[in-house]
Design an enzyme around this catalytic site. Structure first.
Site, short mmCIF file in Angstrom:
data_model
loop_
_atom_site.label_atom_id
_atom_site.label_comp_id
_atom_site.label_asym_id
_atom_site.label_seq_id
_atom_site.Cartn_x
_atom_site.Cartn_y
_atom_site.Cartn_z
N SER A 69 0.80 -1.23 0.00
CA SER A 69 0.00 0.00 0.00
C SER A 69 0.83 1.28 0.00
CB SER A 69 -0.93 -0.06 1.21
OG SER A 69 -1.80 1.01 1.22
N ASP A 281 -3.10 6.55 -3.10
CA ASP A 281 -1.98 5.87 -2.46
C ASP A 281 -1.40 4.82 -3.41
OD1 ASP A 281 -3.73 3.71 -2.27
OD2 ASP A 281 -3.08 3.17 -0.27
N ASP A 283 -1.33 1.60 -3.82
CA ASP A 283 -2.05 0.48 -4.41
C ASP A 283 -3.47 0.86 -4.82
OD1 ASP A 283 -2.93 0.65 -1.77
OD2 ASP A 283 -3.33 -1.49 -1.61
N ALA A 377 -10.80 8.77 7.81
CA ALA A 377 -10.34 10.12 7.47
C ALA A 377 -9.18 10.06 6.48
CB ALA A 377 -9.91 10.86 8.75
N ASN A 378 -8.39 8.98 6.54
CA ASN A 378 -7.23 8.86 5.65
C ASN A 378 -7.60 8.57 4.18
OD1 ASN A 378 -7.79 6.09 5.43
ND2 ASN A 378 -6.32 5.51 7.00
N ARG A 502 -3.79 4.88 20.53
CA ARG A 502 -4.02 3.48 20.19
C ARG A 502 -2.72 2.88 19.66
NH1 ARG A 502 -4.31 3.44 14.61
NH2 ARG A 502 -4.91 1.26 14.56
N SER A 504 -0.66 1.05 16.96
CA SER A 504 -0.78 0.86 15.52
C SER A 504 -0.91 -0.63 15.19
CB SER A 504 0.46 1.42 14.83
OG SER A 504 0.60 0.84 13.55
N GLY A 505 -1.66 -0.93 14.15
CA GLY A 505 -1.77 -2.31 13.69
C GLY A 505 -0.78 -2.61 12.57
N ARG A 511 0.05 5.37 18.40
CA ARG A 511 -0.37 6.58 17.69
C ARG A 511 -1.16 7.51 18.61
NH1 ARG A 511 1.38 5.68 12.78
NH2 ARG A 511 0.99 3.68 11.75
C1 16G Z 1 -4.33 -0.44 7.33
C2 16G Z 1 -5.79 -0.41 7.05
C3 16G Z 1 -6.34 0.99 7.11
C4 16G Z 1 -6.00 1.61 8.44
C5 16G Z 1 -4.53 1.51 8.71
C6 16G Z 1 -4.23 1.92 10.12
C7 16G Z 1 -7.00 -1.83 5.53
C8 16G Z 1 -7.14 -2.29 4.12
N1 16G Z 1 -6.07 -0.94 5.73
O1 16G Z 1 -3.60 0.21 6.33
O2 16G Z 1 -7.71 0.93 6.95
O3 16G Z 1 -6.36 2.96 8.47
O4 16G Z 1 -4.10 0.17 8.57
O5 16G Z 1 -2.89 1.76 10.37
O6 16G Z 1 -7.69 -2.26 6.43
P1 16G Z 1 -2.34 1.82 11.82
O7 16G Z 1 -3.01 0.72 12.61
O8 16G Z 1 -0.87 1.66 11.67
O9 16G Z 1 -2.70 3.17 12.36
MG MG Z 2 -3.61 1.28 0.19
#
Ligand code: 16G
Ligand code: MG
Length: 548
Positions: A69, A281, A283, A377-378, A502, A504-505, A511
């Site tokens: 992405s 972005d 992708d 929002a992103n 939170r 980050s995932g 974050r």
């Molecule tokens: C991923 C998610 C996006 C989310 C972002 C948060 C999908 C396809 N993409 O890119 O929706 O905004 O993670 O990232 O689900 P973070 O957990 O690092 O803040």
């Molecule tokens: Mg993307």
């Protein structure tokens, strides 16, 4: 398939895609994502998993997308797409993680365990669609995925370079032929075809002009728009920048994520005052708009703006079609600007739900409505329509009074223009252009709907980000003890102050988000909250500084 044929799983792994790294890797918010050179064995194993998943779903097609992405060029990633074009069911994420991390020696037995656990009938056919973004490491990884599929006697079909949403679309069409034709051409036919139909019905007027600049992030989205551009018959005049080539690097100082997070215009785009620009972005699944005014100030129109624009227009059409019994709702996350939420509830009078970050959460919440608009929002989002909504609108389009019919027919075009499987920058672009054209609006008029609260995002590195737990759709922090109290106390000291933290995932950081009635306040609040995280959640490195 007799268990003995699982030998191939090990043989392919050892001969072609051996596991060369012991770094633990986890299926995160959007699949596996890390340095490309650590991924080959992971992607091979996802080929295996996709076949098992396909068989559990009675031979329906599963998708594998190779992409990282908005990450920079050295990274890559892989995610699985379920039969209806949505993200992989969450309960399988743990299985994916397990399969990705076992040693080559244990791969055969683990594969066998997984097959038993999910009760897959290995005698069934299995079909897997594979797509990739423009990264130079992607072809090799796509080949590893295909080998994983072949190792378990599934049938891979490679789509080459496509946007993530194009792959989701093709998977959906393959499993449900009423949705469209499962090819890139089928995608253009449906989505771009619907836009061209709308243009026949809506002549250009007012302040809308058909020129649109696009920042392609040097990724796949811009390349696909370049194909589409030639077929638009002048209805939309696309000026494309950052198409890759000319030394432009993927997502580097450009693209939707850069624009949204840094609140700066991308490099590589020529700007004219008040010219509408869309930024994609890497992708092609996210989009934000912006413009630069005559004082060189940038004005961002992010996912919240797109959501409100689409929700208000669809509401208008539902009213004109006299189909207001269909329930329209909007889904956001904690990152939605407070001003947008207020505008949606108080002015548009549309119900709003707030869910955790990540498209799968938004998507599922949106399915609760007849017409569900969801956006982060992103810039990641789309609209989903229930079967009942589609049926009702089709009926009015045929049998309603003339004015009702007109609105319903437009709605049907809008449904066709929408990639309902997942957020899609290209589809969203055409939807936004449709609404602005229908309203005869320029970007300034679009921006005038409401005024964003200034906001700031920061990240804090801590020893273990898993010490952070949240509730209430990530708006409250439940551990470590005392952190929420500090966040709330700081937020209360700023006018319209709101903040949350939170884990980050996708990155090993915590974050921080803050908004307030002035930029200074938002910056200060963000820094104060970052300090609280640093103090209470085991910060490492430099302490965040608070602006004077
Ligand atoms: C991923 C998610 C996006 C989310 C972002 C948060 C999908 C396809 N993409 O890119 O929706 O905004 O993670 O990232 O689900 P973070 O957990 O690092 O803040
Ligand atoms: Mg993307």
């Amino acid at each position: 398939m007799p268990p003995s044929s699982l030998r191939v799983v090990y043989a392919f792994a050892r001969e072609m895609h051996p596991k060369t790294s012991d770094v633990f890797i986890q299926y995160g918010t959007a699949g596996f994502r890390t340095k490309a050179n650590l991924l080959e064995h992971v992607v091979y194993r996802m080929g295996l998993l996709a076949v098992i998943r396909s068989r559990v779903k009675n031979g329906r097609t599963i998708g594998i997308m190779i992409t990282a992405s908005h990450n920079l060029e050295p990274d890559n990633g892989v995610k699985l797409v379920d039969p209806d074009g949505e993200m992989l069911e969450q309960s399988w994420e743990e299985i994916a993680t397990r399969l990705a991390n076992v040693s080559d020696n244990d791969l055969e037995s683990t594969t066998e365990q997984v097959i038993k656990q999910v009760n897959a009938d290995m005698a069934l056919k299995a079909s897997v669609f594979i797509g990739m973004d423009t990264r130079y490491t992607s072809p090799r990884l796509a080949a590893a995925a295909a080998n994983g599929v072949i190792a378990l006697k599934g049938t891979p079909k490679e789509f080459g370079i496509v946007t993530t949403p194009q792959l989701h679309f093709c998977v959906k069409c393959r499993n449900d032929n009423t949705y469209g034709t499962p090819t890139e051409e089928g995608y253009y036919e449906k989505i771009v075809g619907a836009f061209k139909k709308v243009c026949q019905k809506l002549p250009v007027y007012g302040e809308y002009n058909t020129t649109l600049y696009v920042d392609g992030a040097n990724g796949v989205g811009g390349k696909k728009l370049n194909i589409i551009r030639k077929s638009l018959d002048g209805e939309l005049d696309l000026n494309l920048y950052n198409l890759g080539g000319n030394g432009g690097k993927l997502n580097l100082n450009c693209g939707a994520d850069f624009v949204k997070v840094s609140q700066k215009p991308p490099v590589g785009v020529e700007h004219a005052p008040f010219q509408r620009v869309a930024s994609l972005d890497g992708d092609g699944d996210r989009i934000v708009y912006y413009y630069i005014d005559d004082k060189e100030k940038m004005h961002l129109l992010d996912g919240d703006r797109i959501a409100t624009l689409l929700a208000s227009y669809v509401t208008e059409l539902l009213r004109a079609a006299e189909a207001t019994h269909l329930k329209l709702g909007l889904v956001q996350t904690a990152y939605a600007n407070g001003a947008s939420t207020k505008y949606i509830t108080e002015e548009l009078k549309v119900p709003v739900s707030c869910v955790k970050t990540g498209v799968k959460h938004l998507h599922h919440a949106a399915l609760e409505y007849d017409v569900g608009v969801y956006f982060e929002a992103n810039g990641h989002g789309t609209v989903v329509y229930s079967a009942e909504a589609k049926k009702t609108i089709s009926k009015i389009a045929e049998e309603g009074e003339p004015e009702q019919r007109k609105a319903a027919q437009l709605l049907l075009d809008i449904v066709d223009m929408t990639n309902e499987t997942v957020g899609d920058a290209i589809s969203d672009l055409f939807l936004v252009e449709t609404v602005l054209r229908a309203r005869g609006q320029n970007v300034r008029q679009w921006l005038a709907a409401y005024t964003d609260l200034p906001c700031r995002q920061l990240k804090v590195t801590v020893k273990d980000r898993n010490v952070i737990s949240t509730s209430d759709a990530e708006r409250l922090c439940t551990s470590p003890a005392g952190l929420q109290a500090r966040v709330s106390a700081q937020a209360a000291r700023h006018g319209s102050g709101r903040a949350f933290v939170r884990a980050s995932g996708t990155e090993d950081v915590v974050r921080v988000y803050a908004e307030a009635d002035t930029q200074e306040s938002a910056d200060k609040l963000a820094a104060e909250v970052a300090q609280a995280v640093f103090d209470l959640a085991g910060g490492v490195g430099d302490r965040p500084e608070i602006p004077a």
